[in-house]
Design an enzyme around this catalytic site. Sequence first.
Site, PDB file in Angstrom:
ATOM      1  N   GLU A   1      -4.687 -18.186  43.238  1.00 30.20           N
ATOM      2  CA  GLU A   1      -4.351 -17.194  44.261  1.00 30.20           C
ATOM      3  C   GLU A   1      -3.341 -17.693  45.286  1.00 30.20           C
ATOM      4  O   GLU A   1      -2.796 -16.907  46.065  1.00 30.20           O
ATOM      5  CB  GLU A   1      -5.624 -16.757  45.001  1.00 30.20           C
ATOM      6  CG  GLU A   1      -6.629 -16.001  44.146  1.00 30.20           C
ATOM      7  CD  GLU A   1      -6.217 -14.565  43.869  1.00 30.20           C
ATOM      8  OE1 GLU A   1      -5.162 -14.139  44.377  1.00 30.20           O
ATOM      9  OE2 GLU A   1      -6.938 -13.882  43.129  1.00 30.20           O
TER      10      GLU A   1
ATOM     11  N   GLU B   1     -16.356 -32.404  29.767  1.00 26.99           N
ATOM     12  CA  GLU B   1     -16.482 -32.975  31.103  1.00 26.99           C
ATOM     13  C   GLU B   1     -16.942 -34.424  31.073  1.00 26.99           C
ATOM     14  O   GLU B   1     -16.950 -35.105  32.096  1.00 26.99           O
ATOM     15  CB  GLU B   1     -17.438 -32.148  31.970  1.00 26.99           C
ATOM     16  CG  GLU B   1     -18.891 -32.199  31.561  1.00 26.99           C
ATOM     17  CD  GLU B   1     -19.758 -31.334  32.462  1.00 26.99           C
ATOM     18  OE1 GLU B   1     -20.812 -31.839  32.886  1.00 26.99           O
ATOM     19  OE2 GLU B   1     -19.395 -30.185  32.740  1.00 26.99           O
TER      20      GLU B   1
END
Length: 294
Positions: free
Chosen positions: A81, A112
């Site tokens: 954003e 991960e």
Amino acid sequence: MVQRSTEARHPASEGLHKAPADAVMSALLEAQTAALHSVRLAFPALEEAGVRAAKALQAGGKLAYVGAGSSGLMALSDCLELAGTFGIPPERTPMLFAGGAAALLHMTGAVEDDPALAQADFIRANLTKGDVALCLSASGTTPYTLEITRLCKEAGVFTVGIANVADAALLRAADLAVLLDTGPEVVSGSTRMGAATAQKLALNMISVQAGLLLGHVHDGYMVNVIADNAKLRDRAARIVAAVSGQSETASRAALEATKGAVKPAILVARGRSTAAAVENLEQSYGHLEPWLKD
């Protein structure tokens, strides 16, 4: 083995599988609301993170986001954003997400745990001294995030560790520790819930604080917005009109003169030439306030 607080049992968990829907919804809402309160205790650290982020970007550096799984998704949502909200080029805000784009469609836990992936992502991001990295992990023990944090510190990158468990390894490793002590989840261990909600809010606070310090927000308006569609072009015209005090017609003409750049258009609408507006903003490091007093 010491149980992490995010893995503990929440009081509302017992009997959840047979509770009526309205009771389940109430339990989830109350738990999420309670998780948000943990963010208030982190205000001083979040403020410093925002200052560090702004300084890095102002100096031409990068603000990186780092995470895996749900924490990575929260980081990604804020990262993506920044271009549309504050006009910050995407290459200045790299996202280091365990597993890359493929993991966004089919999330798997194994990525991960792979330090080689972390090392490759770190090299690809090309982070250097003076940059800042926001490193997220609910447990504070995610190998991918810890490895990126280690590599960042070796390279002189300032690290902000955001975790939901007190005294977590990530908080100890980071230059700046942000503890969001959200406690147990209603669905035990599902940190996409309260922990992630608190992380998202914390990231909003950091990025908005950075945007304010960079002069990309004025009176709550996104004055560095990139108007790349019809909705945003209309918004840009309204912003220029509101901040400059001029008509929307004059504001659209000013935007035309500045090729859609909102900040200089505000000054152009008030009577400056495009060149003078750009020069003024360079003098004030992107802040409009000094030029709106006359």
